[in-house]
Enzyme design. Structure first.
Site, PDB file in Angstrom:
ATOM      1  N   ASN A 112      -3.197   4.999   3.724  1.00 51.41           N
ATOM      2  CA  ASN A 112      -2.703   6.206   2.563  1.00 51.41           C
ATOM      3  C   ASN A 112      -2.546   4.683   1.692  1.00 51.41           C
ATOM      4  O   ASN A 112      -2.457   3.974   2.254  1.00 51.41           O
ATOM      5  CB  ASN A 112      -1.109   6.543   3.445  1.00 51.41           C
ATOM      6  CG  ASN A 112       0.250   7.731   1.983  1.00 51.41           C
ATOM      7  OD1 ASN A 112      -1.060   8.388   1.221  1.00 51.41           O
ATOM      8  ND2 ASN A 112       1.023   7.033   2.053  1.00 51.41           N
ATOM      9  N   HIS A 114       0.324   4.193  -1.630  1.00 52.51           N
ATOM     10  CA  HIS A 114       1.646   4.676  -2.027  1.00 52.51           C
ATOM     11  C   HIS A 114       1.732   4.007  -3.627  1.00 52.51           C
ATOM     12  O   HIS A 114       1.760   2.788  -4.012  1.00 52.51           O
ATOM     13  CB  HIS A 114       3.023   4.150  -0.989  1.00 52.51           C
ATOM     14  CG  HIS A 114       3.956   4.472  -1.746  1.00 52.51           C
ATOM     15  ND1 HIS A 114       4.454   6.727  -1.909  1.00 52.51           N
ATOM     16  CD2 HIS A 114       4.895   4.290  -2.521  1.00 52.51           C
ATOM     17  CE1 HIS A 114       5.956   6.375  -1.946  1.00 52.51           C
ATOM     18  NE2 HIS A 114       6.288   5.182  -1.796  1.00 52.51           N
ATOM     19  N   SER A 141       0.700   0.295  -3.129  1.00 53.01           N
ATOM     20  CA  SER A 141       0.344  -0.578  -1.360  1.00 53.01           C
ATOM     21  C   SER A 141      -0.666   0.294  -0.794  1.00 53.01           C
ATOM     22  O   SER A 141      -0.591   2.407  -1.218  1.00 53.01           O
ATOM     23  CB  SER A 141       1.795  -0.401  -0.958  1.00 53.01           C
ATOM     24  OG  SER A 141       3.074  -1.231  -1.811  1.00 53.01           O
ATOM     25  N   ASP A 150       5.989   6.239   4.967  1.00 52.55           N
ATOM     26  CA  ASP A 150       5.361   5.314   4.327  1.00 52.55           C
ATOM     27  C   ASP A 150       5.452   4.322   4.586  1.00 52.55           C
ATOM     28  O   ASP A 150       6.103   2.612   3.713  1.00 52.55           O
ATOM     29  CB  ASP A 150       5.966   5.109   2.562  1.00 52.55           C
ATOM     30  CG  ASP A 150       5.590   6.703   2.019  1.00 52.55           C
ATOM     31  OD1 ASP A 150       4.608   6.829   2.221  1.00 52.55           O
ATOM     32  OD2 ASP A 150       6.373   7.577   1.219  1.00 52.55           O
TER      33      ASP A 150
HETATM   34  C1  GRF Z   1      -0.878   8.212  -6.427  1.00 49.54           C
HETATM   35  O1  GRF Z   1       0.162   8.011  -7.619  1.00 49.54           O
HETATM   36  C2  GRF Z   1      -0.667   7.544  -5.581  1.00 49.54           C
HETATM   37  O2  GRF Z   1      -0.312   6.259  -4.691  1.00 49.54           O
HETATM   38  C3  GRF Z   1      -0.194   8.503  -4.726  1.00 49.54           C
HETATM   39  O3  GRF Z   1       0.177   9.758  -5.498  1.00 49.54           O
HETATM   40  C4  GRF Z   1      -1.276   9.905  -6.403  1.00 49.54           C
HETATM   41  C5  GRF Z   1      -2.201  10.494  -6.497  1.00 49.54           C
HETATM   42  O4  GRF Z   1      -3.113  10.180  -7.080  1.00 49.54           O
HETATM   43  N1  GRF Z   1       0.473   8.712  -3.045  1.00 49.54           N
HETATM   44  P1  GRF Z   1      -4.431  11.097  -7.131  1.00 49.54           P
HETATM   45  O5  GRF Z   1      -4.125  12.513  -7.358  1.00 49.54           O
HETATM   46  O6  GRF Z   1      -5.375  10.375  -6.503  1.00 49.54           O
HETATM   47  O7  GRF Z   1      -5.011  10.848  -9.235  1.00 49.54           O
END
Ligand code: GRF
Length: 226
Positions: A112, A114, A141, A150
């Protein structure tokens, strides 16, 4: 993972814009990673990333979660992943919490990203909370997914210094740019077999990571060996 000479089949799960998915797919297509995106799966029909993925010629699948029970959704997701041949799952803005059993089935094979320097600022709306707390640093991260939200073992962090005139949107844009570098980088390390999760410990080149890999906005990447 399995055969380090063959491209690692990766599935990317999205709920929104999909810019991280696109960064991964483009890095694969450009030959920067020994990986290929075999499936892009969205859990909602208004996820803009699904069209973007299709326009790149990637296999896409919509599993409309609202229309399904959690068990049905996860059963369909499991079947979709299996038939895609994915060996790694990258959650990229995927806004659904997967069950402990589902996560366990992909232990060590699900990532994932985050938008915070975990373990700080788990959960939603991180940019606003970071600004409200007058933090000086922020970032993103990449971590292995465990049933703790997370909370899985950290692999890599992109780090930036918060500017005086920073707004939520300027910060979000800077974090996204970092994310688009670190997520493909981590997948590349896994695809070549250099990075694995073994008994809950992240190993790089066979040695435990003393701290997550660090990437700064100016392009520098560094890591400290144990
Ligand atoms: C990113 O900021 C990621 O860290 C979070 O959700 C957002 C997704 O952005 N989990 P995208 O859809 O990849 O543009």
């Amino acid at each position: 993972m399995s055969n380090p000479a063959a491209p690692l089949p990766v599935a990317v799960l999205i709920s929104g814009r999909g810019s991280n998915m696109l960064a991964i797919a483009r890095a694969c297509a450009a030959g920067h990673l020994r990986a290929r995106v075999v499936s892009v799966i969205a859990d909602r029909s208004d996820a803009a990333g699904i069209e973007a993925a299709a326009s790149l010629g990637l296999p896409t699948r919509l599993l409309e979660a609202r229309a399904l029970s959690r068990a049905e959704f996860e059963a369909q997701l499991a079947r979709t992943l299996e038939s895609s041949g994915a060996q790694l799952v990258a959650l990229a803005g995927f806004m659904r919490i997967l069950s402990a059993a589902f996560v366990a089935a992909w232990a060590g094979r699900m990532l994932n990203i985050h938008p915070s320097l975990l373990p700080a600022y788990r959960g939603l709306d991180t940019h606003r909370r970071v600004l409200a707390a007058a933090e000086r640093e922020h970032g993103a991260s990449v971590h292995y997914v465990t049933e703790e939200l997370d909370g899985g073992p950290l692999i890599c962090q992109g780090r930036l210094s918060i500017a005086h005139a920073e707004t939520k949107s300027s910060l979000a844009a800077r974090v996204h740019r970092l994310e688009h570098r670190i997520y493909p980088m981590v997948i590349g390390l896994i695809a070549t077999g250099r990075l694995i999760l073994a008994a809950g410990t992240v190993l790089l080149d066979g040695r435990p990571l003393a701290a997550p890999l660090q990437v700064s906005e100016d392009g520098a990447a560094e890591h400290t060996d144990a």
